[in-house]
Design a protein around this motif. Structure first.
Motif, PDB file in Angstrom:
ATOM      1  N   TRP A 117       0.805  -1.202   0.000  1.00 40.95           N
ATOM      2  CA  TRP A 117       0.000   0.000   0.000  1.00 40.95           C
ATOM      3  C   TRP A 117       0.843   1.259   0.000  1.00 40.95           C
ATOM      4  N   ALA A 118       2.021   1.140   0.559  1.00 43.98           N
ATOM      5  CA  ALA A 118       2.890   2.311   0.564  1.00 43.98           C
ATOM      6  C   ALA A 118       3.229   2.721  -0.866  1.00 43.98           C
ATOM      7  N   ASP A 119       3.301   1.747  -1.768  1.00 46.57           N
ATOM      8  CA  ASP A 119       3.609   2.049  -3.161  1.00 46.57           C
ATOM      9  C   ASP A 119       2.351   2.177  -4.012  1.00 46.57           C
ATOM     10  N   ASP A 121       0.053   4.280  -4.503  1.00 50.16           N
ATOM     11  CA  ASP A 121      -0.260   5.492  -5.276  1.00 50.16           C
ATOM     12  C   ASP A 121       0.936   5.959  -6.099  1.00 50.16           C
ATOM     13  N   ASP A 122       1.798   5.033  -6.412  1.00 46.29           N
ATOM     14  CA  ASP A 122       2.977   5.376  -7.186  1.00 46.29           C
ATOM     15  C   ASP A 122       2.560   5.774  -8.608  1.00 46.29           C
ATOM     16  N   GLU A 123       2.784   7.003  -8.921  1.00 41.77           N
ATOM     17  CA  GLU A 123       2.331   7.511 -10.227  1.00 41.77           C
ATOM     18  C   GLU A 123       3.078   6.868 -11.401  1.00 41.77           C
ATOM     19  N   ASP A 124       4.286   6.404 -11.122  1.00 41.40           N
ATOM     20  CA  ASP A 124       5.087   5.843 -12.206  1.00 41.40           C
ATOM     21  C   ASP A 124       4.620   4.455 -12.624  1.00 41.40           C
ATOM     22  N   MET A 191      -5.215   3.236   7.292  1.00 39.12           N
ATOM     23  CA  MET A 191      -5.349   2.899   5.869  1.00 39.12           C
ATOM     24  C   MET A 191      -6.744   2.395   5.513  1.00 39.12           C
ATOM     25  N   CYS A 227      -6.844   8.831   5.908  1.00 37.12           N
ATOM     26  CA  CYS A 227      -5.733   8.728   4.972  1.00 37.12           C
ATOM     27  C   CYS A 227      -6.201   9.171   3.579  1.00 37.12           C
ATOM     28  N   GLU A 229      -5.444   8.404   0.615  1.00 40.23           N
ATOM     29  CA  GLU A 229      -5.684   7.325  -0.353  1.00 40.23           C
ATOM     30  C   GLU A 229      -6.370   6.141   0.329  1.00 40.23           C
ATOM     31  N   LYS A 230      -7.176   6.457   1.314  1.00 38.95           N
ATOM     32  CA  LYS A 230      -7.797   5.398   2.116  1.00 38.95           C
ATOM     33  C   LYS A 230      -8.520   4.365   1.251  1.00 38.95           C
ATOM     34  N   ASP A 231      -8.256   3.130   1.601  1.00 35.72           N
ATOM     35  CA  ASP A 231      -8.887   2.008   0.932  1.00 35.72           C
ATOM     36  C   ASP A 231      -9.710   1.337   2.038  1.00 35.72           C
TER      37      ASP A 231
END
Lengths: 272, 272
Positions: A117-119, A121-124, A191, A227, A229-231
């Motif tokens: 989850w830390a990654d 929202d990685d835009e790349d 989260m 958060c 980007e809460k899921d």
């Protein structure tokens, strides 16, 4: 080093390992000053202290501690306050240490579960991220695996509380096991994990430890808001149907990874 | 628990964490029996001992220890033999513990560096693997990042030996820091890392510790043959050109990951 030498904590608010060390400092009643580290742009002072550029770092007088678990043990042995590691019984001590280390498999560094989850929202990375509408219909197998791992791992902790009667994670006393595990749990709750239904003991535990004075004193301000980007982690969906015996289930999607047997701590199953 | 209670080690040959615990047992002169765990098909006995199904697991009498670092500390406090954690000086002890924990950031579990190669031959993942001829010309950015991380991390350990004079990783005495770091180093050497040129102190250290009697006694048989998927890790290519000051370099490819600040041990840089 004497108790009177100055203690400085270099930390990042909301980092799980930082919160761990903050709780230890509070529990031991240690006077300390804090320096916030900008993780995107660490100061030269911080880089000199820690070439790996990882928070938290603890300084006591001239002595610098870069590893937060070593710092936990150091503070325990150097200062008074709450006793966090039993020293009168080696099996109690070993139990606390085991749970202290086990908690890291969920939440610290680039380990499986929280790192997913830390990654997230990685835009790349176009495969990930809730904004990737095109793939919305397809379930991301990595995400499903990570959720299943997290559901199973948290059930192990639920069982500790249930079988051993708690109220703390290694028995009747608040210990280094709680200091280490609680920030991980609090992070996954932030989260979107809702323990109430399938994890009632963890739910009670979370509420009780969150309200502890020492924990409130260092609670990350950001965690009072949802958060970004809460899921919603409805992890009960990932547990075995037989709720009578909620042991971790055997995986059907064993990918036969880790053929290189030297791989670190051996996992008997081919977990990612 | 008394020293006379039976000690059993459940392990997998060639697992770094297993080797760590085997060396401790040898150094402490403990009598123990071993049970090899088939990582693809763990026995019921093993699953009952360890729901996470991770090797190694240590049993002393009826007491079961699932976390190898906790088991290391437990053995140190319970048995005689080589003293592996100093107990007369808190800063020496803390240094040993720090390096013991730091070594895990390279090599244990699903952490960044070794896990990359551990998954390298994953047949399910077409992006990886030396047999993927079509992509042979293109450099895999993940692989490049992993090699750069490993090159920088190992240089930190080279510097410990160089600046502090060794011969061991936390000073003049063989300690738990060596027990923890050496198996990681031996694993990357087996994978193809050649320390001789850019890491002369690590090279000497590797040869000396490898030949230690207790290490030879538990050396994984497979490691006498080249690793089947051996890669030649010419890591010096990934070091900064300025060899006068081989500190880890700032990364240009900071991807701004880990925006979720709760991510475990905070990394000041956006490492993957």
């Amino acid at each position: 080093m004497s108790e009177t030498a100055e203690v400085t904590l270099y930390y990042a608010p909301g980092s799980v390992a930082s919160l761990t060390l903050q709780i230890v400092l509070e529990e031991k009643g240690i006077e300390y000053t804090t320096k916030v580290v900008d993780e995107d742009k660490p100061s030269k002072e911080f880089k000199n202290l820690c070439p790996r550029e990882e928070v938290p770092v603890l300084k006591h007088g001239d002595f610098v501690l870069q590893e937060f678990m070593a710092a936990c043990i150091y503070l325990e042995e150097t200062f008074g306050g709450t006793k966090l590691i039993p020293d009168d019984d080696i099996t109690s001590e070993a139990l606390v240490l085991q749970r202290m280390f086990s908690a890291q498999s969920i939440g610290v560094g680039d380990t499986t579960i929280c790192s997913y989850w830390a990654d997230y929202d990685d835009e790349d990375d176009e495969d990930y991220g809730p904004e990737d509408e095109e793939e919305d219909e397809d379930e991301d197998p990595d995400e499903e695996d990570a959720k299943e791992d997290l559901a199973e791992e948290l059930m192990i902790w639920e069982e500790y509380l249930k079988e051993e009667g708690g109220p703390f994670i290694a028995g009747k006393e608040f210990s280094m096991a709680d200091v280490s595990f609680f920030p991980v749990l609090a992070y996954v709750v932030w989260m979107g994990f809702q323990p109430k239904k399938a994890y009632p003991h963890l739910n009670d535990y979370y509420l009780a430890v969150r309200d502890r004075e020492t924990v409130q004193a260092v609670w990350p301000v950001d965690w009072n808001k949802p958060c970004p980007e809460k899921d919603f982690l409805y992890l009960e969906e990932y547990l075995e149907e037989d709720e009578e015996e909620p042991k971790p289930k055997a995986k059907s999607n064993d990918k036969g990874k880790a053929k290189w047997k030297g791989k670190g701590k051996g996992k008997a199953k081919g977990k990612k």
